[in-house]
Design a protein around this motif. Sequence first.
Motif, short mmCIF file in Angstrom:
data_model
loop_
_atom_site.label_atom_id
_atom_site.label_comp_id
_atom_site.label_asym_id
_atom_site.label_seq_id
_atom_site.Cartn_x
_atom_site.Cartn_y
_atom_site.Cartn_z
N THR A 1 0.81 -1.22 0.00
CA THR A 1 0.00 0.00 0.00
C THR A 1 0.84 1.27 0.00
O THR A 1 0.31 2.36 0.20
CB THR A 1 -0.92 0.05 1.24
OG1 THR A 1 -0.09 0.14 2.41
CG2 THR A 1 -1.79 -1.19 1.35
N ASP B 1 2.05 3.18 -2.16
CA ASP B 1 1.76 4.27 -3.09
C ASP B 1 0.31 4.76 -2.99
O ASP B 1 -0.14 5.54 -3.82
CB ASP B 1 2.08 3.84 -4.54
CG ASP B 1 1.35 2.58 -4.95
OD1 ASP B 1 0.73 1.93 -4.07
OD2 ASP B 1 1.39 2.22 -6.14
N TRP B 2 -0.42 4.31 -1.97
CA TRP B 2 -1.77 4.85 -1.76
C TRP B 2 -1.64 6.33 -1.39
O TRP B 2 -0.70 6.71 -0.70
CB TRP B 2 -2.50 4.11 -0.65
CG TRP B 2 -2.92 2.72 -1.01
CD1 TRP B 2 -2.41 1.94 -2.02
CD2 TRP B 2 -3.93 1.92 -0.37
NE1 TRP B 2 -3.03 0.72 -2.03
CE2 TRP B 2 -3.96 0.68 -1.03
CE3 TRP B 2 -4.79 2.15 0.70
CZ2 TRP B 2 -4.83 -0.33 -0.66
CZ3 TRP B 2 -5.65 1.13 1.08
CH2 TRP B 2 -5.68 -0.09 0.40
N THR C 1 -2.99 6.77 3.33
CA THR C 1 -4.14 5.94 3.71
C THR C 1 -3.71 4.47 3.82
O THR C 1 -4.31 3.70 4.56
CB THR C 1 -5.28 6.06 2.67
OG1 THR C 1 -4.71 6.00 1.36
CG2 THR C 1 -6.03 7.34 2.85
N GLY C 2 -2.63 4.11 3.09
CA GLY C 2 -2.10 2.75 3.17
C GLY C 2 -1.63 2.43 4.58
O GLY C 2 -1.79 1.30 5.06
#
Lengths: 239, 105
Positions: A205, A207-208, A212-213
Amino acid sequence: MKLAKSNHKPFLLGVRDTLPLVIAATPFAIVFGALAVSNGVSEWFIMSMSLFVFAGASQFIAIALLATATAFPIILLTVFIVNLRHMLYSASLMPQMTKVSQWLRAPMAFFLTDETYAVASNRAFQQPDKSGFIAYYLGSGIYMYSNWVFFTWVGMTLGKSIPDISSWGLDIAMIVAFIGIVVPILRKRADWACALSAGVGAVLTYDWPHQTGLLFSSFIAISVGLLISFIDKKEKPND
Amino acid sequence: MTEWMLIVGMMLLTFVPRYIPFALAGKVNIPDWLSKALGFVPIAVLTIIIVQSALIRDHQVSISLQNPHLMASIIAFFVAIITRHLFLTIIVGLLSFLLMKSILF
């Protein structure tokens, strides 16, 4: 009860017992100040964080997130999640606080760090009669606090005079310090499962948008840890 | 949202979770599952920060001997497993990072 008469002694004991932890926290404070300044965070903002927020991990996360232009509400949510462990700390110190006057509980909460929790809970365990606990706690907390604020300023000053300090990869100090904090608390199978899921989630995650990752992966990892700990408890009820 | 609001927000979100249990001392008990979940918070959050900082360099995954952050983190990890000593982990981690950088560049 002997009060004011012997209060300086537990205060100084608190200072003494916190000394090794203060030494370990000093590079953190220097790196925080230097890294924040090289990330382009303004000086009043850096000093305000150390003076008014006083929470190492949260401050590092805040400047890391500020550098990647993360939305403020996400920063606040992350800070809140990172601070939840202190709720557990203060919950476990509740028995020591029942006789403490309400107006003293606020400053004591402000001074609650990993370090002060470590020495204060140790003292509470070894000396359950609670005498001198407040002075001991404040000795530890005030010492940590003044050291943190002073060396934030030192780091900020160093960071300004060495402008390319960000290319030195100083974030390694934070990484290895976090490793040194996390690894010793990995004891049970559930702890390792939680860490492993967190690691996998971090890679999947990264590159969220707006970190938010991080929130999503924390939630998954905490759930995995909780699940495994309940399974293991069923198999070994004595544990 | 301006910067000073961020400071005030961080201050409140840092202070309030610490203060609530102190304020309620002697009155309430946290449910067992919640206290367990809170116990996993440092492991989860710090591990994610460690992995992302060591593994993601320049916005991509970098699994390579050329990544000194990753190499130093792996060494620090083993020092921490063997010694369980925070200060030693930091020192060895930093030294191996400096060594790695001086070899690579």
